[in-house]
Enzyme design. Structure first.
Site, PDB file in Angstrom:
ATOM      1  N   ASN A   1       0.871  -1.175   0.000  1.00 56.33           N
ATOM      2  CA  ASN A   1       0.000   0.000   0.000  1.00 56.33           C
ATOM      3  C   ASN A   1       0.907   1.224   0.000  1.00 56.33           C
ATOM      4  O   ASN A   1       1.515   1.551   1.011  1.00 56.33           O
ATOM      5  CB  ASN A   1      -0.893  -0.021   1.247  1.00 56.33           C
ATOM      6  CG  ASN A   1      -1.690   1.264   1.406  1.00 56.33           C
ATOM      7  OD1 ASN A   1      -1.739   2.103   0.499  1.00 56.33           O
ATOM      8  ND2 ASN A   1      -2.318   1.424   2.564  1.00 56.33           N
ATOM      9  N   TRP A   2       0.967   1.856  -1.153  1.00 59.42           N
ATOM     10  CA  TRP A   2       1.897   2.982  -1.288  1.00 59.42           C
ATOM     11  C   TRP A   2       1.383   4.274  -0.655  1.00 59.42           C
ATOM     12  O   TRP A   2       2.106   5.272  -0.598  1.00 59.42           O
ATOM     13  CB  TRP A   2       2.196   3.225  -2.770  1.00 59.42           C
ATOM     14  CG  TRP A   2       3.241   2.293  -3.322  1.00 59.42           C
ATOM     15  CD1 TRP A   2       3.920   1.315  -2.634  1.00 59.42           C
ATOM     16  CD2 TRP A   2       3.728   2.255  -4.667  1.00 59.42           C
ATOM     17  NE1 TRP A   2       4.793   0.678  -3.476  1.00 59.42           N
ATOM     18  CE2 TRP A   2       4.705   1.241  -4.732  1.00 59.42           C
ATOM     19  CE3 TRP A   2       3.434   2.991  -5.822  1.00 59.42           C
ATOM     20  CZ2 TRP A   2       5.390   0.947  -5.915  1.00 59.42           C
ATOM     21  CZ3 TRP A   2       4.112   2.693  -6.990  1.00 59.42           C
ATOM     22  CH2 TRP A   2       5.078   1.677  -7.031  1.00 59.42           C
ATOM     23  N   LYS A   3       0.122   4.295  -0.234  1.00 61.59           N
ATOM     24  CA  LYS A   3      -0.441   5.515   0.359  1.00 61.59           C
ATOM     25  C   LYS A   3      -0.176   6.703  -0.575  1.00 61.59           C
ATOM     26  O   LYS A   3      -0.212   6.518  -1.792  1.00 61.59           O
ATOM     27  CB  LYS A   3       0.115   5.716   1.770  1.00 61.59           C
ATOM     28  CG  LYS A   3      -0.057   4.429   2.600  1.00 61.59           C
ATOM     29  CD  LYS A   3       0.175   4.591   4.069  1.00 61.59           C
ATOM     30  CE  LYS A   3      -0.043   3.245   4.769  1.00 61.59           C
ATOM     31  NZ  LYS A   3       0.070   3.321   6.217  1.00 61.59           N
TER      32      LYS A   3
ATOM     33  N   HIS B   1      -9.398   1.362   4.868  1.00 58.93           N
ATOM     34  CA  HIS B   1      -8.126   1.518   5.585  1.00 58.93           C
ATOM     35  C   HIS B   1      -8.321   2.435   6.790  1.00 58.93           C
ATOM     36  O   HIS B   1      -9.109   3.386   6.724  1.00 58.93           O
ATOM     37  CB  HIS B   1      -7.070   2.094   4.637  1.00 58.93           C
ATOM     38  CG  HIS B   1      -5.688   2.013   5.212  1.00 58.93           C
ATOM     39  ND1 HIS B   1      -5.215   2.947   6.095  1.00 58.93           N
ATOM     40  CD2 HIS B   1      -4.723   1.093   5.061  1.00 58.93           C
ATOM     41  CE1 HIS B   1      -3.992   2.595   6.458  1.00 58.93           C
ATOM     42  NE2 HIS B   1      -3.658   1.480   5.849  1.00 58.93           N
TER      43      HIS B   1
ATOM     44  N   GLU C   1      -6.638   4.801   7.871  1.00 59.61           N
ATOM     45  CA  GLU C   1      -6.410   6.226   7.589  1.00 59.61           C
ATOM     46  C   GLU C   1      -7.651   6.852   6.960  1.00 59.61           C
ATOM     47  O   GLU C   1      -7.957   8.025   7.178  1.00 59.61           O
ATOM     48  CB  GLU C   1      -5.165   6.388   6.710  1.00 59.61           C
ATOM     49  CG  GLU C   1      -3.900   6.116   7.524  1.00 59.61           C
ATOM     50  CD  GLU C   1      -2.744   5.522   6.751  1.00 59.61           C
ATOM     51  OE1 GLU C   1      -2.736   5.583   5.507  1.00 59.61           O
ATOM     52  OE2 GLU C   1      -1.833   4.983   7.416  1.00 59.61           O
TER      53      GLU C   1
ATOM     54  N   GLU D   1      -5.221  -4.722  10.532  1.00 61.20           N
ATOM     55  CA  GLU D   1      -4.176  -3.723  10.745  1.00 61.20           C
ATOM     56  C   GLU D   1      -4.437  -2.998  12.058  1.00 61.20           C
ATOM     57  O   GLU D   1      -5.246  -2.063  12.099  1.00 61.20           O
ATOM     58  CB  GLU D   1      -4.165  -2.708   9.593  1.00 61.20           C
ATOM     59  CG  GLU D   1      -3.876  -3.322   8.237  1.00 61.20           C
ATOM     60  CD  GLU D   1      -3.291  -2.308   7.266  1.00 61.20           C
ATOM     61  OE1 GLU D   1      -2.275  -2.625   6.650  1.00 61.20           O
ATOM     62  OE2 GLU D   1      -3.818  -1.189   7.153  1.00 61.20           O
TER      63      GLU D   1
ATOM     64  N   GLY E   1       2.914   2.384  10.652  1.00 61.22           N
ATOM     65  CA  GLY E   1       3.883   3.460  10.475  1.00 61.22           C
ATOM     66  C   GLY E   1       4.608   3.843  11.744  1.00 61.22           C
ATOM     67  O   GLY E   1       5.288   4.871  11.794  1.00 61.22           O
TER      68      GLY E   1
ATOM     69  N   SER F   1       3.742  -2.100  10.155  1.00 60.52           N
ATOM     70  CA  SER F   1       5.200  -2.191  10.341  1.00 60.52           C
ATOM     71  C   SER F   1       5.772  -3.553   9.952  1.00 60.52           C
ATOM     72  O   SER F   1       6.705  -4.044  10.588  1.00 60.52           O
ATOM     73  CB  SER F   1       5.576  -1.816  11.775  1.00 60.52           C
ATOM     74  OG  SER F   1       5.226  -0.464  12.040  1.00 60.52           O
TER      75      SER F   1
ATOM     76  N   GLY G   1       2.968  -1.064   4.149  1.00 58.44           N
ATOM     77  CA  GLY G   1       3.040   0.351   3.794  1.00 58.44           C
ATOM     78  C   GLY G   1       4.474   0.759   3.481  1.00 58.44           C
ATOM     79  O   GLY G   1       4.993   0.519   2.397  1.00 58.44           O
TER      80      GLY G   1
HETATM   81  P1  13P Z   1       3.250   0.460   7.568  1.00 59.97           P
HETATM   82  O1  13P Z   1       3.727  -0.848   6.942  1.00 59.97           O
HETATM   83  O2  13P Z   1       3.963   1.659   7.028  1.00 59.97           O
HETATM   84  O3  13P Z   1       3.173   0.381   9.032  1.00 59.97           O
HETATM   85  O4  13P Z   1       1.728   0.641   7.032  1.00 59.97           O
HETATM   86  C1  13P Z   1       0.834  -0.397   7.176  1.00 59.97           C
HETATM   87  C2  13P Z   1      -0.392  -0.084   6.411  1.00 59.97           C
HETATM   88  O5  13P Z   1      -1.150   0.801   6.781  1.00 59.97           O
HETATM   89  C3  13P Z   1      -0.658  -0.840   5.189  1.00 59.97           C
HETATM   90  O6  13P Z   1      -1.945  -0.593   4.703  1.00 59.97           O
END
Ligand code: 13P
Length: 245
Positions: free
Chosen positions: A4-6, A90, A92, A162, A168, A208, A229
């Site tokens: 997931n590149w956000k 998600h 976020e 998640e 993150g 993470s 991520g």
């Molecule tokens: P990180 O791997 O950066 O913690 O993010 C996880 C995530 O939200 C994947 O959708």
């Protein structure tokens, strides 16, 4: 194994990523490999992933096919450019953009109607875990956003657990903590859709995940993959996660 590149990378950086990443995962047959890129980079990602074993996904979708909804992108639009997957719900999006169980469900149904595979995200926040409410939150998210699907629809989704406090932050859930949440989710699935559907459902862990902790997570019986991520942004680290075996 889904990245997931956000809100990272331009179209040119997308193409550059695939030139290094695609050869590094070309022989991976043990997992499906997916990159979920920002909307505007999806055409570049689809083009770069042509003739590879990498599927391309979006990070959100609107639930209607078209109309006066400024800024939104529909499932038919995603399908038309060769997108096969979409992340839905998600944390976020739940936290910053008002996503609820109801919108997650509507988006999931819309994605399925166009033949996309939804990756439906669930997970508790830190204060919920500290209040011992993890299972209550997961049950609510499952019952409101997933359980309403019919059996055929359910068979085509992927679930991602998640824990919000692990996203993150560098604080991965221990394999045992993640396993407990996955096992709970699978028991919820079994209770509603039956044991066979629960056994067949893929539940990804996200939060993470890195090349050096993926193996311990993947060794757990109820963890079927990862939603990654930060560590999916560099070709070598995401290839290291995909090729964890
Ligand atoms: P990180 O791997 O950066 O913690 O993010 C996880 C995530 O939200 C994947 O959708």
């Amino acid at each position: 194994m889904a990245g997931n590149w956000k809100m990272y990378k331009t179209a040119a950086q997308t193409t550059e990523f695939f030139s290094q990443f695609a050869p590094a995962v070309a022989s991976a047959t043990h997992a499906e490999v997916v990159i979920c890129a920002p909307f505007v980079n999806l055409p570049a990602a689809v083009e770069a992933a042509k003739s590879t074993n990498i599927g391309i996904g979006a990070q959100d979708v609107f639930w209607l096919k078209e109309g006066a909804y400024t800024g939104e992108v529909s499932a038919p639009m995603l399908a038309a450019i060769g997108c096969k997957w979409v992340i839905i719900g998600h944390s976020e999006r739940r936290q910053y953009f008002g996503e609820t169980e109801e919108t997650v469900l509507k988006k999931t149904v819309a994605a399925l109607e166009e033949g996309l595979t939804p990756i439906v995200c669930v997970g508790e926040r830190l204060e919920e875990r500290e209040a011992n409410a993890t299972e209550e939150v997961l049950a609510r998210q499952f019952q409101g956003g997933i359980q309403v699907l019919d059996a055929q629809q359910f068979a085509r989704i992927v679930i991602a657990y998640e824990p919000v406090w692990a996203i993150g932050t560098g604080k991965t859930a221990t394999p045992e903590m993640a396993e407990a949440a996955h096992a709970f989710l699978r028991s919820q699935i079994a209770g509603h859709f039956g044991q066979a559907a629960a056994d067949a459902c893929r539940i990804l862990y996200g939060g993470s995940v890195k090349p050096d902790n993926v193996r311990g997570l993947m060794e757990q019986p109820d963890i079927d993959g990862a939603l990654v991520g930060g560590a999916s942004l560099a070709p070598a680290s995401f290839a290291g996660i995909v090729n964890y075996l």
